[in-house]
Enzyme design. Structure first.
Site, short mmCIF file in Angstrom:
data_model
loop_
_atom_site.label_atom_id
_atom_site.label_comp_id
_atom_site.label_asym_id
_atom_site.label_seq_id
_atom_site.Cartn_x
_atom_site.Cartn_y
_atom_site.Cartn_z
N THR A 192 23.95 35.97 18.09
CA THR A 192 23.59 36.14 16.48
C THR A 192 22.19 35.77 16.15
OG1 THR A 192 24.35 33.82 16.55
CG2 THR A 192 25.97 35.36 15.98
N GLU A 337 29.78 39.14 14.86
CA GLU A 337 31.16 38.48 15.37
C GLU A 337 32.24 39.50 15.21
OE1 GLU A 337 28.86 36.95 13.55
OE2 GLU A 337 28.38 34.86 14.02
N LYS A 445 23.83 26.62 -6.40
CA LYS A 445 24.83 25.65 -7.00
C LYS A 445 24.08 24.71 -7.93
CE LYS A 445 27.04 25.51 -2.61
NZ LYS A 445 25.94 25.54 -1.48
N TRP A 450 28.79 27.84 -9.24
CA TRP A 450 27.97 28.68 -8.30
C TRP A 450 27.46 30.04 -8.79
CZ3 TRP A 450 31.54 29.61 -3.34
CH2 TRP A 450 31.53 28.50 -2.76
P1 AMP Z 1 24.57 40.07 11.19
O1 AMP Z 1 25.57 39.18 12.19
O2 AMP Z 1 23.17 39.61 11.65
O3 AMP Z 1 24.77 41.56 11.22
O4 AMP Z 1 24.80 39.37 9.87
C1 AMP Z 1 26.07 39.41 9.25
C2 AMP Z 1 25.85 39.06 7.89
O5 AMP Z 1 25.15 39.84 6.95
C3 AMP Z 1 27.25 39.09 7.03
O6 AMP Z 1 28.10 37.95 7.30
C4 AMP Z 1 26.81 39.24 5.58
O7 AMP Z 1 26.53 38.04 4.99
C5 AMP Z 1 25.53 40.13 5.79
N1 AMP Z 1 25.89 41.67 5.34
C6 AMP Z 1 26.11 42.51 6.11
N2 AMP Z 1 26.46 43.54 5.56
C7 AMP Z 1 26.48 43.54 4.34
C8 AMP Z 1 26.40 43.93 3.11
N3 AMP Z 1 26.97 45.43 3.11
N4 AMP Z 1 26.52 43.31 1.90
C9 AMP Z 1 26.12 42.05 1.83
N5 AMP Z 1 25.97 41.33 3.15
C10 AMP Z 1 26.07 41.94 4.10
#
Ligand code: AMP
Length: 547
Positions: A192, A337, A445, A450
């Site tokens: 991650t 994940e 917040k 929110w």
């Molecule tokens: P990663 O594991 O680096 O791909 O990050 C995942 C996170 O990216 C998710 O939990 C979201 O917070 C954000 N994310 C991914 N796709 C989107 C989307 N289309 N719109 C908003 N947030 C997104």
């Protein structure tokens, strides 16, 4: 009935293994092309048949190097054919492919290399200086393999046991039978991004990867077919390029790899030359491509569809692509994940008669669950919340390609009652369309209520003078936090704070209005192309809001 053993099906019990995907493509779409913009500067082209042959040579080379089942083999490489060969040779032979993001800080690179206990590391020659810097700190790596021919090998190098990829392959035959083993065996490892604390590893299995590949090619998802030419702009080190190295070969489509050249001009020219029909990437990459096309008054001759995800696709970007360029935009949401795909946007047949603006609102949501993924939203007590499109809560997911625990048990038991908490805050409407309102840690917040930042950013970016916008909470003596809007103006724009704040009029509740606007030259962007709000929050932690 409950006491009786079930009558067993009588179909072949063939394990779902990654090697089977390339084997299939090489046999049934043997002549589909793989075109790569190489870091060497030229364009390389070959077919799935040749890719399969070289992947088997690499599998033999790994065996000759003494690699065992389950051992981790790392890559530090851009999107290209040699990286694809490693995808199949490493996982296919039973070892685990660990894709590393070269944009990480060298210390973090060494950390995950040690944590994964990588045995060998394959890298593009452009990363030689980086490898020289980290090699002394990577304790488990027995050999470093430069993804290139002998003419790219440095004359003298301090890197111990530096090997040449093309020489390794040349010494091997393509005579290799992919081993058959348990489909639940680990196939790939991806860390991650780790904005807080150390990165944690998501360890995908062959089964999870193959199921994700099947599902992601479906018409409601990426809709990949053998008539497509697909360009994965999303890097192969970012959650396996969203599964495209698997879903494209199983669909028989042509693959076009952009290598390291991800600027608007290079992406545009390669798309046109290779008649790319479909691509996938994060919004920041599309920003570069769209700017280049607009500035040079260009249109796309073959590009008809794209998936945008990784962070919210700004509605202004979606509108430009659809209305000005005729490119269908599929909004996708997922995470490391989740292998990564969870939802994709699209319309139901009942939406087809709606006015365009109404349809757009649906397409702007993060989308509908893909078969294989279940999701729900819950309140602070874990009680499920209604799917009314208005109530927002913490988003939880489950399914066969969703993480059960991190590599080496890091972070302990991460599931809540069998569900994985995504850390995102979302609404779900009665038709099952999910919309992210924020990342839980980015939510502002204010006075116990929110404020979702994605909405505020989307409105700011719908102003013609704004190129990028990010909204963060900054400390406030009365309300705990209030929104501050950080804006990057478009070239030539002189838009002011007052004009921008007026642009929010009537679009949001009054108390959501940002307290202030600051203008910046650029926004901090992380290794996967996302705006780093934690950095912005640090930068503006002492910011004095106007009273
Ligand atoms: P990663 O594991 O680096 O791909 O990050 C995942 C996170 O990216 C998710 O939990 C979201 O917070 C954000 N994310 C991914 N796709 C989107 C989307 N289309 N719109 C908003 N947030 C997104």
């Amino acid at each position: 009935m409950s006491n009786q053993a079930p009558l067993m099906g009588q179909m072949m019990n063939q394990p779902l293994l990654i090697s089977g995907i390339l084997e299939f493509a090489a046999r049934h779409y043997a002549n589909s092309e793989i075109v790569s913009q190489r870091v060497e500067g030229d364009l390389h082209r070959y077919t799935f048949r040749e890719c399969h042959q070289r992947a088997r040579q690499l599998a033999n080379a790994l065996q000759a190097l003494g690699v065992h089942m389950g051992e981790r083999i790392a890559t530090l490489a851009w999107n290209g054919y040699r990286h694809l060969e490693a995808y199949y040779a490493v996982s296919g032979s039973g070892a685990v492919l660990h894709t590393i993001n070269p944009r990480l800080h060298p210390e973090q690179l060494a950390y995950i290399c040690n944590h994964a206990e990588d045995q060998f590391l394959l890298f593009d020659f452009c990363f030689l200086p980086l490898i020289e810097a980290i090699a002394p700190h990577c304790k488990t790596v027995k050999g470093w393999i430069l993804l290139g021919a002998a003419d790219r090998m440095p004359a003298d190098s301090k890197i111990p046991n530096l090997m040449c990829y093309e020489d390794l392959l040349a010494a091997q035959s393509a005579d290799y039978a992919w081993p058959q083993f348990d489909e639940s065996a680990a196939a790939t490892l991806c860390y991650t991004s780790g904005t807080t604390g150390n990165p944690k590893g998501a360890l995908y299995s062959h089964r999870s990867t193959v199921l994700h590949a099947y599902a992601s090619a479906l018409p409601n998802v990426l809709n990949v077919s053998s008539r497509d030419a697909v360009m994965p702009v999303v890097p192969m080190f970012h959650v396996n390029a969203w599964g495209l190295p698997y879903s494209v070969p199983l669909s028989g489509a042509k693959m076009v790899f952009p290598g390291a050249a991800l600027d608007g001009k290079s992406v545009y020219e390669l798309m046109e030359k290779e008649k790319v029909t479909f691509s996938a990437g994060v919004p920041t990459v599309w920003l570069g491509l769209i700017n280049y096309a607009v500035q040079n008054k260009l249109k796309f001759s073959s590009f008809v569809r794209t998936v945008i995800g990784g962070s919210a696709c700004p509605p202004a970007m979606m509108n430009t692509l659809i209305d000005d360029f005729g490119v269908e935009v599929i909004h996708g949401w997922g995470m490391t994940e989740m292998s990564p795909l969870g939802t994709t946007g699209g319309l139901l047949s009942k939406h087809m008669e709606l006015p365009k603006a109404e349809q757009r609102k649906i397409l702007q949501k993060q989308g509908h669950a893909i078969y294989g993924v279940d999701m729900k939203i819950v309140d602070e007590l874990g009680e499920e919340l209604p799917w009314d499109g208005a109530t927002s809560g913490s988003l939880l997911v489950k399914g066969p390609w969703i993480i059960a625990s991190y590599f080496k048990g890091e972070g302990g038991d991460v599931l809540e009652d069998g569900w994985f908490p995504t850390g995102d805050v979302a609404t779900i409407d009665p038709d099952g369309f999910m919309q992210i309102t924020d990342r839980a840690k980015d939510v502002i917040k204010s006075g116990g209520e929110w404020i979702g930042t994605i909405d505020l950013e989307n409105i700011a970016m719908s102003h013609p003078g704004v190129m990028q916008a990010a909204c963060i909470g900054v400390p406030h003596p009365k309300w705990d936090e209030r929104p501050l809007l950080v804006v990057v103006r478009r070239a030539g724009s002189t838009v002011t704070r007052e004009e921008l704040l007026a642009h929010f009029d009537g679009k949001i509740a009054k108390w959501w209005l940002p307290d202030d606007v600051v203008f910046a030259e650029n926004l901090p962007v992380g290794g996967t192309g996302k705006i780093q709000k934690n950095k912005l929050r640090e930068q503006y932690s002492d910011y004095q809001l106007p009273s």
